[in-house]
Each structure stands twice: as C-alpha cells, then as structure tokens.
Design an enzyme around this catalytic site. Structure first.
Site, PDB file in Angstrom:
ATOM      1  N   TYR A 153      -2.013  -4.146  -1.547  1.00 31.87           N
ATOM      2  CA  TYR A 153      -0.790  -3.553  -2.114  1.00 31.87           C
ATOM      3  C   TYR A 153       0.262  -4.642  -2.231  1.00 31.87           C
ATOM      4  CZ  TYR A 153       3.401  -0.630  -2.588  1.00 31.87           C
ATOM      5  OH  TYR A 153       4.576  -0.064  -3.030  1.00 31.87           O
ATOM      6  N   GLU A 164       5.187  -2.230  -9.009  1.00 29.28           N
ATOM      7  CA  GLU A 164       4.276  -1.854  -7.921  1.00 29.28           C
ATOM      8  C   GLU A 164       2.839  -2.074  -8.371  1.00 29.28           C
ATOM      9  OE1 GLU A 164       4.041   1.789  -4.803  1.00 29.28           O
ATOM     10  OE2 GLU A 164       3.754   2.345  -6.901  1.00 29.28           O
TER      11      GLU A 164
END
Length: 399
Positions: A119, A207
C-alpha cells in the site's frame, strides 16, 4: 474532484509511473475489443465507479452468489461474459452505501502474476503544510482495518516542499516496504514519479492499492485512486475534461452550479448556514438536541435571493428532510436580503416542513420584520441554541 481508475492510470503513466496495459470500455463489444489488444491469456475486467471495495462488492441485479466488480478472465469469451454482467447493473460496496452505483464504464487490463502486494498513498498533511507518504506492507487490504489492528505496519513521513523529493525519501519508502536491491530502486523511482504527479496535478490524494511486485521482479501500480484539489482545477482544464458527473450526487452537482458548498448527510434536519465554521457548529448543536443534520450547506458570504431559493430547493429535494434550520450571521451579507430570499424561496417551493430561522448581524431587525410579516409559518429563534431546540420540537410535533 475524483476520477476513474483507468483515467488515473493513464494520467500517472504520463509521469512515468509503471502501470499494466489496459483500455476503457463503454460497451460489451468495446471490452472484447480491448482484450484483443492485450497479450493475455489472463485479463482483469474492472467496474469503474467512484468507490472502493469493488472486488468484494455485489451487484443488486445478479443475486448474492454473483462475483464482484473485479473479475479475472482467462479468455475473450470470459471477458464478454463479465462485461455483460457488469455494464448497466448496480454495484454495492462498503463505500457506495446500500443504494450502490450503476456501472457505465469498464477497464480491461492485462493480468499479472503477483508475488507481493503493498500500500502506498500520498496525501496533504494539513498540519504541517506538506505532502505526506503513507506506506504499508499490507497492500490489497482495507487500510483502515490495518491502521486499527496493526498500526505498526503503517509508516508515514512528510516531504519538505523547500527541498522536494530527495533520495532519502525514496530509500524510506523502500525500507518501509522491506525491499532490497533492484526492487528498492524501483520503489524509490515509483515514489518519486508519484510525487511529481501529485504536485503536477494539484492532487489531494493519490492512493495505490495494491502496488505489486510481479513474479518477474517488476513493481507495478495495479489500482489507483486519484482526487484533485477542486480549488486548483482552474489551472488544469485537461483534468476538468475527466469529470464524470454521473458519479456525483445530483444535489451536490446542482449546488455547484450556484456556488453552494453542499454535502448530503444521513439526518433529517436540513441546514442552511453562511460560513463553514458556523455550519459545523449548527450541525453539532442539532445532534446535541437529539436529531441529525441532513446536510452541510454553506451559502457563502454573498448570497442573494436566487442562491437562497436554490439552496431551499436542494435541501427539499432530499425526501429525508423533515424540517429546516436557517442560521445566518449577517456581516457582508445583510439580514434583510436573506430574509427576502427565505420568504421568496418558501413561497416558490410551497414549503411544507417546519422552518426555524435565526438571524443576527447587519440589518437584523429589518430581516426579522420581513419574516414576521410574511404570512408564512416561520418560527423565529433568538440564538443558535434556541434555534436547535425549536426545530427539533417542531419536527417532533409535526411527526
């Protein structure tokens, strides 16, 4: 402003960020044609909506056993079947709410063999006025759950705008992901390119989840969510062309036409206030008195009759609204002008729910007189606490 995944990847690729090959599709035949341009034999068909959790989502029309909005396909025929399932149907995810979102676009990408998922996100650190990196080895998962259950697996750091992205920032990303050698160099390069993209587009959020290591040792962005600072879009006409109004709340879209700051909420008391801080306080005090705000609506400092009327119509378009609280402090905005707008709007929309109005500031007495002589069932309030108590009481009385 948010954009779709395929738009985000196309944009990031222009900054040198590595993404797998893929094509957008608006029909089943376009999805099939897209797959034929990819090497295969593995394809990924992705529903394009402005919400996360697509893979675990469910389509309303297909039943509980149907697959979600991200599907692997091992042939062109499977691409066709997946596209036929998704297009025109309503995908419900943890982020869409129970109503879901209709899928009007697809993204068909080349499948990759994944060895590890990470991530990586870039956000605005408003406390320090810097761009912040958020990095975790737990990619492909709900990052909020990771933050709650395993906060030690998330690392963050800021980039000083005076220096910009430096080599040590790249090393920090690689170290946080536990990468060595060539993969560490790739991670530093990806982080640098993402930082360039963030600044170059005036982004509010980038993101990447997941950022994946493939079986052949490549680092690829497999999913991207990008949002921009709306206040900076005047500098980016090309980005404005990416806007998909069908993904936006109709009321919020209508409000933007009148330069109204409006956000729909889940309560039953409609709010019309001037000033963001006063609007937040108004919502808080409604909740303190036992009910919930149906919206955030800031009419700004220069509202006129047209703007106030539009605000009333937008509030009343929400069937959940059982009463309206108007809370205006007249500084630049004069209370008599607002009162005239309230009366005109109430008459035009044939107001049928309780209305409590609290006015204070410039020309307040003239404003109160206009309301009291309007012939409408407008309940005046002396202060914010009085206004909140009265609207709650009026709504309960009308129930």
């Amino acid at each position: 402003m948010n954009i779709h995944e395929y738009q985000a990847k196309e944009l990031l690729a222009k900054f040198g960020v590595p993404v797998p090959a893929g094509f957008a599709a608006m029909s089943v035949e376009e999805a099939v044609a897209a797959s034929k341009q990819l090497p295969g034999p593995l394809y990924v068909v992705k529903a394009q909506i402005h919400a996360g959790g697509r893979g675990k989502g469910k389509f309303k029309e297909l039943g509980p056993d149907a697959k979600g909005g991200v599907r692997l396909a091992r042939s062109v025929d499977e691409v066709r079947a997946a596209a036929a399932d998704m297009l025109g149907n309503t995908l419900v995810t943890v982020q869409t709410g129970e109503h879901g979102k209709q899928v009007n676009r697809l993204y068909v990408t080349d499948g990759v063999d994944i060895a590890k998922e990470f991530y990586l996100a870039l956000l605005v650190d408003r406390v320090h006025g810097r761009v912040a990196f958020v990095v975790s080895t737990e990619g492909g998962m709900d990052i909020e759950t990771v933050a709650h259950d395993s906060p030690e697996k998330i690392q963050t750091f800021d980039v000083d705008p005076a220096t910009g992205f430096m080599p040590h920032h790249g090393r920090a990303v690689a170290n946080a992901l536990g990468l060595k050698g060539d993969l560490a160099k790739q991670a530093a390069n990806v982080a640098s390119k993402l930082y360039d993209a963030f600044l170059g587009t005036d982004a509010a959020q980038i993101e990447i989840n997941p950022l994946a290591v493939t079986d052949d040792g490549k680092l690829l962005v497999l999913d991207a969510k990008v949002g921009f600072d709306t206040n900076a879009l005047f500098r980016h006409k090309d980005l404005m062309e990416l806007r998909d109004e069908t993904e936006e709340d109709p009321s919020e879209l209508e409000a933007s036409k009148y330069d109204l700051a409006y956000i729909k909420l889940d309560g039953d008391i409609g709010c019309m206030v001037n000033g963001a801080g006063l609007a937040m306080a108004t919502m808080d005090i409604i909740k303190l008195n036992g009910m919930f705000p149906a919206n955030f609506l800031d009419v700004g400092g220069g509202a006129n009759k047209e703007k106030v009327t539009a605000a009333f119509k937008i509030i009343l378009a929400d069937p959940a609204v059982k009463g309206i609280l108007v809370n205006i402090f007249g500084g630049i905005m004069k209370c008599d002008i607002i009162a005239e707008g309230i009366v005109a709007a109430a008459k035009e929309v044939n107001l049928s729910v309780p209305l409590v109005v609290r006015l204070e500031g410039t020309n307040v007495e003239e404003g109160k007189k206009i309301l009291s002589t309007s012939g409408l069932a407008i309940v005046p309030a002396n202060d914010l606490g009085d206004a909140a108590r009265k609207i709650v009481a009026e709504v309960k009385k009308a129930a």
